[in-house]
Scaffold this motif. Structure first.
Motif, PDB file in Angstrom:
ATOM      1  N   UNK A 184      21.956  -5.424  -4.043  1.00  0.00           N
ATOM      2  CA  UNK A 184      20.962  -5.230  -2.869  1.00  0.00           C
ATOM      3  C   UNK A 184      19.646  -6.320  -3.320  1.00  0.00           C
ATOM      4  N   UNK A 185      19.454  -6.884  -2.217  1.00  0.00           N
ATOM      5  CA  UNK A 185      18.138  -7.790  -2.227  1.00  0.00           C
ATOM      6  C   UNK A 185      16.760  -6.861  -2.407  1.00  0.00           C
ATOM      7  N   UNK A 186      15.871  -7.610  -2.821  1.00  0.00           N
ATOM      8  CA  UNK A 186      14.427  -6.918  -3.233  1.00  0.00           C
ATOM      9  C   UNK A 186      14.130  -6.109  -1.967  1.00  0.00           C
ATOM     10  N   UNK A 187      14.198  -6.836  -0.825  1.00  0.00           N
ATOM     11  CA  UNK A 187      13.676  -6.192   0.413  1.00  0.00           C
ATOM     12  C   UNK A 187      14.332  -4.608   0.774  1.00  0.00           C
ATOM     13  N   UNK A 188      15.719  -4.832   0.567  1.00  0.00           N
ATOM     14  CA  UNK A 188      16.447  -3.608   0.584  1.00  0.00           C
ATOM     15  C   UNK A 188      15.977  -2.497  -0.427  1.00  0.00           C
ATOM     16  N   UNK A 189      15.732  -2.916  -1.496  1.00  0.00           N
ATOM     17  CA  UNK A 189      15.339  -1.850  -2.490  1.00  0.00           C
ATOM     18  C   UNK A 189      14.115  -1.430  -2.540  1.00  0.00           C
ATOM     19  N   UNK A 190      13.100  -2.092  -1.742  1.00  0.00           N
ATOM     20  CA  UNK A 190      11.625  -1.666  -1.674  1.00  0.00           C
ATOM     21  C   UNK A 190      12.071  -0.525  -0.332  1.00  0.00           C
ATOM     22  N   UNK A 211       0.909  -1.070  -0.114  1.00  0.00           N
ATOM     23  CA  UNK A 211      -0.033   0.071  -0.053  1.00  0.00           C
ATOM     24  C   UNK A 211       0.688   1.328  -0.239  1.00  0.00           C
ATOM     25  N   UNK A 212       2.056   1.345   0.669  1.00  0.00           N
ATOM     26  CA  UNK A 212       2.759   2.483   0.663  1.00  0.00           C
ATOM     27  C   UNK A 212       3.499   2.692  -0.642  1.00  0.00           C
ATOM     28  N   UNK A 213       3.748   1.629  -1.298  1.00  0.00           N
ATOM     29  CA  UNK A 213       4.388   1.527  -2.711  1.00  0.00           C
ATOM     30  C   UNK A 213       3.469   2.280  -3.570  1.00  0.00           C
ATOM     31  N   UNK A 214       2.196   1.639  -3.459  1.00  0.00           N
ATOM     32  CA  UNK A 214       1.202   2.352  -4.475  1.00  0.00           C
ATOM     33  C   UNK A 214       1.064   3.691  -4.337  1.00  0.00           C
ATOM     34  N   UNK A 215       0.870   4.022  -2.792  1.00  0.00           N
ATOM     35  CA  UNK A 215       0.578   5.650  -2.493  1.00  0.00           C
ATOM     36  C   UNK A 215       1.604   6.376  -2.979  1.00  0.00           C
ATOM     37  N   UNK A 216       3.120   5.804  -2.884  1.00  0.00           N
ATOM     38  CA  UNK A 216       4.205   6.733  -3.374  1.00  0.00           C
ATOM     39  C   UNK A 216       4.014   6.983  -4.803  1.00  0.00           C
ATOM     40  N   UNK A 218      16.176   6.007  -5.107  1.00  0.00           N
ATOM     41  CA  UNK A 218      16.025   4.685  -5.161  1.00  0.00           C
ATOM     42  C   UNK A 218      15.991   4.523  -6.914  1.00  0.00           C
ATOM     43  N   UNK A 219      15.281   5.388  -7.416  1.00  0.00           N
ATOM     44  CA  UNK A 219      15.039   5.064  -8.977  1.00  0.00           C
ATOM     45  C   UNK A 219      16.217   5.342  -9.509  1.00  0.00           C
ATOM     46  N   UNK A 220      16.758   6.519  -9.288  1.00  0.00           N
ATOM     47  CA  UNK A 220      18.066   7.144  -9.846  1.00  0.00           C
ATOM     48  C   UNK A 220      19.274   6.091  -9.500  1.00  0.00           C
TER      49      UNK A 220
END
Length: 82
Positions: free
Chosen positions: A45-51, A14-19, A61-63
């Motif tokens: 970096x692991x997926x958890x860390x990237x999220x 939900x936080x990802x979607x809100x962002x 994070x995108x850059x």
């Protein structure tokens, strides 16, 4: 989300979607933004860390290449994170 990342709970999704939603709202009308972890994260970096990096500072994070962003092609250069 690919794989089975442990940090991706319903609340995290939900936080990802809100962002992504608020980035779209800041950038234009009638648009959308999709995000997903990159196939290979920066420095392994692991997926958890990237999220978690994305939730802390989406633009950085995108850059850094940790997350892929999907928008309509005509809007690719005008996305504002915050």
């Amino acid at each position: 989300m690919p794989g089975t990342p442990s940090a991706v709970t319903l609340d995290t999704l939900q936080r990802i979607a809100d962002t992504a939603l608020y980035a779209a709202k800041r950038s234009w009308r009638n648009g959308w933004v999709g995000v997903e972890p990159s196939a290979a994260g920066p420095g392994g970096a692991a997926i958890d860390e990237r999220v978690q990096r994305f939730l802390a500072d989406a633009e950085a994070a995108v850059a850094a290449g940790g997350m892929e962003v999907m928008v309509a092609p005509e809007r690719a250069g005008s996305l504002r994170w915050g």
